[in-house]
Design an enzyme around this catalytic site. Structure first.
Site, PDB file in Angstrom:
ATOM      1  N   TYR A  40       0.839  -1.005   0.078  1.00  0.00           N
ATOM      2  CA  TYR A  40      -0.106   0.071  -0.147  1.00  0.00           C
ATOM      3  C   TYR A  40       0.711   1.205  -0.012  1.00  0.00           C
ATOM      4  O   TYR A  40       1.808   1.195  -0.814  1.00  0.00           O
ATOM      5  CB  TYR A  40      -0.867   0.086   1.222  1.00  0.00           C
ATOM      6  N   LYS A  95     -20.502 -20.688  -9.457  1.00  0.00           N
ATOM      7  CA  LYS A  95     -19.940 -20.485 -10.696  1.00  0.00           C
ATOM      8  C   LYS A  95     -18.496 -20.193 -10.345  1.00  0.00           C
ATOM      9  O   LYS A  95     -17.432 -20.712 -11.351  1.00  0.00           O
ATOM     10  CB  LYS A  95     -20.754 -19.751 -11.422  1.00  0.00           C
TER      11      LYS A  95
END
Length: 761
Positions: A40, A95
């Site tokens: 970060y 899925k």
């Protein structure tokens, strides 16, 4: 199983141990402050600036290139209809799970709360920069057609509505192979389509591209034949309308060559099937009940070539054969779309794969002597590992040749190796084991069936068709627990201590006494011993009253193993039994031996353990590549442990030169091919992926397998006992239900193999 119990099981599966089926995990180091400063602020600014300079750098510095969005508005969820975006989320997560386990593609599922086409499209377009591809799912027609068309036009990443095109691609591949077997030309066949929804229309459209003539397709929906005077048809449906008002499905089927069903159960009758032309092709894909029952259809016509949507019948038209691998190939060349050329490439790649020699691993997994291209095998099996290495390259090549690939592949061999490596990140082996066990279920004794988790495992084994449970324990407790968990199947329950088992107990005692009367065992001793479940169950296996025995859930391993070693004879030529554990790791299946029995085996014993382990590895459909691991490398140490391993390797090289085994070698060299090749290019393991590790003693083997299990979350199957004449195995103390189910499947397969060997002998 009670409907309520099945419902509860499904809800618990999705809720525990944490809600949902997918999660996000870090792919970079994050342990130190330095790591976090790179992940970060301030380090993250550098890739941001590079992407700002050139937006294509987003693929270089972020996960976009391997990230697909599975997007729905919940308007056509499975067979449940319009149930809303939140209710569709479990399906979308499912899925995502399939994308990951079959093709190593990461997924975010996105549920959009709108039925407005423009708003839905706007939402998808606004979030598209996050993703490398878009999989549209469970959106009702006709909106689905317009949504997909516009998104394909307006986005520069692959977009596919799998409900339409996935089914079309798989069934088209099946059609090509069915026509070859039926000796029919595609331009001549008459096709009757039952169903006029998105999947039926997509299939018909693709069949036209393959060569079926439009005038030879007759289509029906729930209101009858699609004819030109109907005013309720969509333009895409009107394309298939004919001047045939009043024609029935029976009329249309008469004299036809193919029936494509994507509609409702049992609409195709045996009489209608008999009216079709010679070598009829029937794809009955309504789920779970097809347009005509498979067994009924086969009994009605011996010349039929049939496919369904069911996994328990030959030729399953399963979308998982397509979408993971299509997106894999599209992502890997950074395709801007999934076009017709890429779909067609998938069709031909799947059709061709079914005609190639099937790997023994697949034959074993599905319990087949030899899968061969023919009426019962016109499509590859979902767990065929070649899908990953054959379909994506075909898609990638088609994308390159059609001009939609922005990062073409230059080294195809390297690409195939990368695809092969991706296959190690899933748990397909477990499903393969269960599928194989189901091909020939065996009678399985659970000696501690009055333990709740053991009974749960037995219930799953029964309901999955893995085996036929025989439950040993306190009958009253077992019946109470069965009722509690909804296990209402009529299975055999035995308590060896009860009076009703006195005759069998005495019969077993006589057998045991006769076998051990010269070893200090009296008849009274034998009668007492047969009250013990482990001895009783062992005798049931020996007497042919059961095929498999499993114990050990509530007792430590040595005490569970002792009765087995006393009762069950060794296999021919075996002096000492041993064990191996199968670990499902991120790099693929890894066998570890000996993990439970021999504290400090000699070199000669290690060689025999290696030989027995190699047979077990082959039983799972793998070619054993074995490393003897220690703290030394090829003679670098003269300490007892590496010297012992070195001698064991030499024994194997001399007596079994065909075996791929080497050592002694340190663990990192055994598992890291680049390191091994650089430092020890002479090793027999160079250029091969090690799948079996053998250790100098029980300490290292047992510690390694338990560390892998606890720290890396690797699924453990075992310990698998090697060297006994019967399929008798021991659970780890306190094993989970899943571990016991997996071990049950292994034990059933072991029984299958032992019975085959005995028949040959």
């Amino acid at each position: 199983m009670h409907k309520d119990s099945k419902r509860r099981e499904a809800l618990l599966y999705h809720a525990k141990p944490k809600p949902g089926k997918i999660e996000v995990v870090p792919t970079k180091a994050y342990a130190s402050q330095r790591d976090l400063s790179l992940a970060y602020s301030p380090g993250v600014a550098e890739p941001c600036l590079e992407i700002a300079k050139n937006v294509k750098n987003v693929y270089k510095y972020t996960a976009k290139g391997n990230l697909v969005a599975v997007i729905s508005n919940g308007t056509a969820v499975l067979g449940l209809g319009d149930i809303g975006p939140e209710a569709s989320k479990p399906v979308m997560e499912g899925k995502g799970l399939l994308f990951k386990i079959f093709a190593d593609i990461d997924v975010f599922d996105i549920e959009v709360d709108t039925k407005d086409i423009d708003k839905f499209i706007e939402t998808v377009k606004n979030i598209a920069p996050t993703f490398g591809g878009i999989n549209l799912e469970d959106i009702k027609a006709p909106e689905s057609f317009e949504i997909e068309r516009r998104l394909k036009e307006e986005l520069d990443i692959p977009v596919m509505h799998d409900d339409q095109h996935g089914t079309a691609i798989i069934s088209a591949a099946a059609l090509l192979n069915a026509l070859l077997l039926a000796n029919k030309k595609i331009e001549d066949i008459k096709v009757v389509v039952s169903g006029a929804g998105s999947a039926a229309l997509a299939c018909s459209n693709l069949y036209l591209q393959l060569g079926v003539r439009l005038e030879n397709i007759i289509m029906f929906d729930k209101d009858g034949v699609l004819h030109t005077r109907r005013t309720d048809l969509l333009p895409i449906q009107m394309h298939y309308a004919k001047e045939v008002q009043g024609m029935s499905l029976a009329d249309a089927v008469k004299g036809s060559d193919m029936f494509l069903g994507l509609s409702a159960p049992n609409v195709l009758t045996p009489d209608m099937l008999l009216s079709m032309n010679e070598n009829p092709i029937v794809f009955a894909m309504a789920n779970p009940v097809p347009e005509i029952d498979y067994d009924l259809a086969i009994a009605t016509r011996s010349d039929i070539i049939m496919a369904t949507g069911r996994s328990d019948k030959p030729n399953q038209v399963n979308n998982v054969l397509g979408f993971p691998f299509i997106f894999r190939g599209a992502l890997d060349v950074r395709a801007t779309k999934i076009n017709e050329e890429m779909k067609m490439a998938a069709v031909y790649a799947l059709a061709n794969l079914a005609k190639e020699t099937v790997p023994e691993q697949v034959n074993i997994a599905y319990g087949e002597k030899k899968l061969v291209f023919g009426k019962d095998y016109i499509l590859p099996k979902p767990f065929d590992p070649r899908l990953m290495t054959e379909i994506p390259p075909a898609i990638a090549k088609a994308a390159m040749e059609s001009g939609v690939a922005t990062e073409p592949i230059l080294d195809w061999e390297k690409y195939k190796n990368e695809l092969f490596d991706r296959m190690g990140s899933d748990n397909k082996m477990v499903r393969l084991l269960i599928n194989r066990a189901k091909t020939d279920p065996k009678r399985v004794i659970y000696t501690e069936a009055d333990q709740l988790n053991v009974l749960k495992a037995a219930q799953i084994v029964h309901e999955e068709g893995i085996g036929v449970p025989i439950l040993l324990g306190n009958k009253e407790i077992i019946l109470e627990l069965k009722e509690e968990i909804g296990f209402d199947a009529d299975v055999e329950i035995i308590d060896p201590k009860t009076s009703e088992e006195k005759e069998r107990r005495n019969r077993f005692a006589q057998k045991f006494w006769k076998a051990r009367e010269r070893r200090g065992v009296t008849l009274l001793d034998a009668q007492k011993i047969m009250r013990d479940r482990s001895y009783f169950a062992s005798m049931m296996v020996l007497e042919g009253e059961a095929d498999v025995m499993l114990s050990g859930y509530s007792r430590n391993y040595p005490s569970s193993l002792k009765p087995i070693l006393q009762m069950i004879p060794r296999a021919n030529g075996v002096s000492k039994v041993s064990t191996t554990n199968l670990m499902m790791t991120q790099r693929g299946p890894l066998f570890l031996a000996d993990t439970a029995v021999n504290p400090n085996p000699t070199a000669e014993e290690l060689a025999k353990i290696a030989l027995m382990t190699s047979y077990t590895v082959k039983m799972f459909g793998l070619d054993p590549v074995m490393a003897m691991v220690s703290f030394g490398n090829f003679g670098s140490s003269s300490e007892e442990s590496p010297v012992k391993l070195r001698k064991a390797v030499q024994i194997l090289h001399d007596q079994h030169p065909e075996m791929i085994v080497d050592g002694e070698v340190q663990m990192d060299f055994a598992l890291n091919q680049e390191m091994l090749k650089e430092k020890f290019p002479f090793s027999r393991l160079v250029g091969k992926k090690v799948n079996t590790l053998l250790f100098p003693n029980l300490d290292t083997a047992n510690t390694t397998y338990k560390m892998l299990k606890e720290l890396n979350g690797a699924t453990s199957i075992g310990p698998i006992i090697l060297g006994l004449d019967e399929a008798v195995h021991v659970f780890q103390l306190g094993a989970s239900v899943d571990e016991m189910v997996n071990m049950s499947a292994v034990a059933v397969i072991d029984a299958q193999e032992k019975q085959k060997r005995k028949k040959k002998a």
